[in-house]
Write an enzyme that holds these catalytic residues in place. Structure first.
Site, PDB file in Angstrom:
ATOM      1  N   MET A  34      11.033  -0.310   0.079  1.00 51.98           N
ATOM      2  CA  MET A  34      12.308   0.219  -0.430  1.00 51.98           C
ATOM      3  C   MET A  34      13.300  -0.940  -0.609  1.00 51.98           C
ATOM      4  O   MET A  34      14.511  -0.737  -0.643  1.00 51.98           O
ATOM      5  CB  MET A  34      12.863   1.279   0.518  1.00 51.98           C
ATOM      6  N   GLY A  35      12.776  -2.153  -0.716  1.00 55.10           N
ATOM      7  CA  GLY A  35      13.636  -3.314  -0.950  1.00 55.10           C
ATOM      8  C   GLY A  35      14.348  -3.762   0.312  1.00 55.10           C
ATOM      9  O   GLY A  35      13.919  -3.449   1.420  1.00 55.10           O
ATOM     10  N   HIS A  38      12.721  -8.300   4.197  1.00 54.92           N
ATOM     11  CA  HIS A  38      12.905  -9.187   5.344  1.00 54.92           C
ATOM     12  C   HIS A  38      11.543  -9.772   5.716  1.00 54.92           C
ATOM     13  O   HIS A  38      10.531  -9.498   5.040  1.00 54.92           O
ATOM     14  CB  HIS A  38      13.554  -8.436   6.510  1.00 54.92           C
ATOM     15  N   HIS A  41       8.466  -7.518   5.644  1.00 53.54           N
ATOM     16  CA  HIS A  41       7.859  -7.294   4.329  1.00 53.54           C
ATOM     17  C   HIS A  41       7.080  -8.532   3.881  1.00 53.54           C
ATOM     18  O   HIS A  41       5.991  -8.431   3.327  1.00 53.54           O
ATOM     19  CB  HIS A  41       8.950  -7.015   3.288  1.00 53.54           C
ATOM     20  N   ASP A 154       6.631   1.311  11.445  1.00 57.74           N
ATOM     21  CA  ASP A 154       6.642   2.734  11.085  1.00 57.74           C
ATOM     22  C   ASP A 154       5.257   3.291  11.418  1.00 57.74           C
ATOM     23  O   ASP A 154       4.455   3.577  10.520  1.00 57.74           O
ATOM     24  CB  ASP A 154       6.965   2.888   9.602  1.00 57.74           C
ATOM     25  N   GLN A 157       4.263   6.749  10.120  1.00 54.28           N
ATOM     26  CA  GLN A 157       4.095   6.681   8.661  1.00 54.28           C
ATOM     27  C   GLN A 157       2.697   6.181   8.313  1.00 54.28           C
ATOM     28  O   GLN A 157       2.023   6.731   7.442  1.00 54.28           O
ATOM     29  CB  GLN A 157       5.156   5.765   8.062  1.00 54.28           C
ATOM     30  N   SER A 190      15.191  -3.175   7.521  1.00 55.33           N
ATOM     31  CA  SER A 190      16.269  -3.324   6.531  1.00 55.33           C
ATOM     32  C   SER A 190      17.579  -2.786   7.086  1.00 55.33           C
ATOM     33  O   SER A 190      18.657  -3.215   6.689  1.00 55.33           O
ATOM     34  CB  SER A 190      15.902  -2.574   5.252  1.00 55.33           C
TER      35      SER A 190
HETATM   36  O1  PAF Z   1       8.222   2.163   4.657  1.00 51.05           O
HETATM   37  C1  PAF Z   1       8.878   2.230   3.594  1.00 51.05           C
HETATM   38  O2  PAF Z   1       9.577   1.304   3.192  1.00 51.05           O
HETATM   39  C2  PAF Z   1       8.829   3.510   2.778  1.00 51.05           C
HETATM   40  O3  PAF Z   1       8.743   4.620   3.591  1.00 51.05           O
HETATM   41  C3  PAF Z   1       7.722   3.507   1.721  1.00 51.05           C
HETATM   42  C4  PAF Z   1       6.340   3.431   2.353  1.00 51.05           C
HETATM   43  C5  PAF Z   1       7.907   2.341   0.773  1.00 51.05           C
HETATM   44  C6  PAF Z   1       7.773   4.803   0.895  1.00 51.05           C
HETATM   45  O4  PAF Z   1       8.986   4.950   0.239  1.00 51.05           O
END
Ligand code: PAF
Length: 283
Positions: A34-35, A38, A41, A154, A157, A190
């Protein structure tokens, strides 16, 4: 100057670019983000580079994973710096679609993983994981990568997305990557940039609390005792508003309150308006 790297906004352009990469014999890696990139990422980008994948980074602040009360509008947006960071990290393509490109008028499909989404963050963020699974399913379909890279900060997730990929027979390898931390232990996020200097000072306590809990587990304590240790540690910092502290089975995400390994200790807490999450696995 390093290499040039396309910034694409439409699905058709991305598909065309990936077709070219495939024709050139490349494998494809996707880092969905999601930009507000850091070091965490960048570690995902580095993992993809190591495999030699044609590296696609998606940057999309996905509205459907935020509830109306959450921070969609204030979520940090730093596209220019992000694109430069991707270029510097050896990215091959950035896909930054608009909301209309991803969800055109009439869009009405949801991908939902049941069960695994009900506890932990799911309990406090109804609909959040439906938004995540739906957008990641779309991204995987648009890019059709060989591998997709996700950070384990996450944790839920990752488990939910891995289940989705299995259940829908999506031909992609899901690559989990370890949480990247600041020198003082704070998990990179972020959202950390929203912390005031005082909040930033206490934020690493979250990780320290998890370490205290994992120490209890290592000494043979139960999940319940580990949770109590995390709770006690955090109660010394009145700035934290704890949302949950849980000890779960890393595969099923079911509570693991008694003995039994491995365990993921997971926590979510607010500092002011900023929600932080973190976890530690004890084998
Ligand atoms: O972890 C994230 O940044 C978001 O949840 C993702 C996986 C890009 C989905 O929008």
């Amino acid at each position: 100057m390093g290499h040039s790297m396309p910034l694409l906004h439409s699905i058709s352009e991305v598909r065309a670019a990936i077709r070219q990469a495939r024709l050139a014999g490349r494998t494809v890696g996707l880092v969905p983000t999601m930009g507000a990139l850091h070091e965490g990422h960048l570690s995902l980008l580095a993992a993809a580079r190591e495999r030699g994948d044609f590296l696609v980074v998606s940057i999309f602040v996905n509205p459907t994973q935020f509830s109306p009360r959450e921070d969609f509008t204030t979520y940090p947006r730093t596209l220019e710096a992000d694109v430069e960071a991707c270029r510097a990290a050896g990215g091959d393509l950035v896909f930054a679609p608009s909301v209309e490109e991803m969800y055109p008028a009439g869009f009405c499909t949801t991908v939902r993983v049941q069960g695994l989404t009900e506890g932990l963050c799911g309990r406090f963020r109804p609909g959040h994981f439906d938004g995540v699974t739906t957008v990641v399913c779309k991204l995987l379909d648009i890019v059709q990568p060989d591998r997709a890279y996700f950070g384990l900060k996450d944790y839920q997730q990752f488990v939910v997305l891995r289940r989705m990929v299995l259940d829908l027979d999506l031909p992609v390898e899901m690559v989990p990557c370890p949480t990247v931390r600041e020198a003082d232990g704070l998990a990179m996020s972020s959202r950390n940039r929203h912390l005031t200097p005082e909040q930033r000072r206490v934020a690493p306590r979250l990780h320290q609390a998890l370490q205290a809990g994992s120490e209890v587990l290592r000494q043979g304590g139960t999940g319940e005792q580990a949770i109590a240790a995390v709770q006690e540690f955090l109660s010394k910092e009145p700035e934290f508003r704890v949302q949950y502290i849980e000890a779960v089975n890393p595969e099923t995400l079911e509570p693991r309150l008694q003995t039994g390994r491995p365990v993921v200790l997971a926590v979510a807490a607010y500092l002011g308006e900023t929600r932080l999450i973190d976890n530690l696995r004890v084998d």
